[in-house]
Design an enzyme around this catalytic site. Structure first.
Site, mmCIF file in Angstrom:
data_model
loop_
_atom_site.group_PDB
_atom_site.id
_atom_site.type_symbol
_atom_site.label_atom_id
_atom_site.label_comp_id
_atom_site.label_asym_id
_atom_site.label_seq_id
_atom_site.Cartn_x
_atom_site.Cartn_y
_atom_site.Cartn_z
ATOM 1 N N CYS A 75 19.899 26.901 70.654
ATOM 2 C CA CYS A 75 21.052 27.166 71.505
ATOM 3 C C CYS A 75 21.256 25.956 72.419
ATOM 4 C CB CYS A 75 20.809 28.427 72.332
ATOM 5 S SG CYS A 75 22.091 28.752 73.564
ATOM 6 N N CYS A 125 23.755 34.045 71.426
ATOM 7 C CA CYS A 125 22.350 33.743 71.664
ATOM 8 C C CYS A 125 21.725 34.941 72.368
ATOM 9 C CB CYS A 125 22.222 32.493 72.538
ATOM 10 S SG CYS A 125 20.538 32.176 73.101
ATOM 11 N N CYS A 128 20.616 33.859 76.257
ATOM 12 C CA CYS A 128 21.576 33.561 77.329
ATOM 13 C C CYS A 128 22.956 34.174 77.117
ATOM 14 C CB CYS A 128 21.710 32.055 77.536
ATOM 15 S SG CYS A 128 22.608 31.200 76.234
ATOM 16 N N CYS A 148 28.628 31.345 60.549
ATOM 17 C CA CYS A 148 29.502 30.186 60.733
ATOM 18 C C CYS A 148 29.465 29.822 62.220
ATOM 19 C CB CYS A 148 30.909 30.560 60.275
ATOM 20 S SG CYS A 148 32.039 29.179 60.177
#
Length: 159
Positions: A75, A125, A128, A148
């Protein structure tokens, strides 16, 4: 049978809208939290637009599209490991694509944004809550899924 009067048509149209409305749910919580101003400062304009406002980067604009080394995609906001390079493939869509995330790396939620007829599934994510991209059911075996992802929402760590 098609509705023949205005009242029937409006009733059916209203019922159809209710089918696509997202139900109210509890606010999602994440381990890493910042105010919008702090996220903007930490991420910069482009990453903030994608990761906190669910924008989409232009196709074929990410250097990670051509990343083929062994490693892990993280991330870009919190460095949480999301995808192994072993699951990356060329989906010919212009965005880095994967057929499976790492275990417990992501969260998903319905995304009924106007761009996606019939809706799509948003990928976040897990640590977060940053918007990373979308998952579709037109990917390769063994999962049949195509994660994607926006390249700007990812960072690469070589093995």
């Amino acid at each position: 049978m098609m509705p023949t009067d205005r009242r029937t048509f409006l009733t059916m149209a209203g019922a159809g809208l209710l089918l696509f409305a997202q139900p109210a749910s509890a606010k999602l919580t994440f381990v890493v939290n910042h105010s919008p101003a702090e996220w903007r400062r930490l991420l910069g304009a482009q990453r903030f637009a994608v990761m906190r406002e669910a924008a989409t980067e232009k196709p074929y604009s990410s250097p990670l599209l051509d990343e083929h080394r062994r490693g892990t995609f993280l991330c870009a906001a919190c460095a949480f490991p999301l995808f192994s390079s072993a699951t990356k493939y060329d989906s010919k869509t212009g965005w880095p694509s994967f057929w499976r995330p790492l275990p417990d790396a992501i969260g998903t939620q319905a995304d009924h944004h106007y761009r996606y007829i019939g809706g799509a599934t948003e990928v976040l994510c897990r640590r977060c809550g940053g918007h990373i991209g979308h998952v579709f059911d037109d990917g390769p075996k063994p999962t049949g899924l195509r994660y994607c992802m926006n390249g700007v929402a990812l960072k690469f760590r070589p093995a």
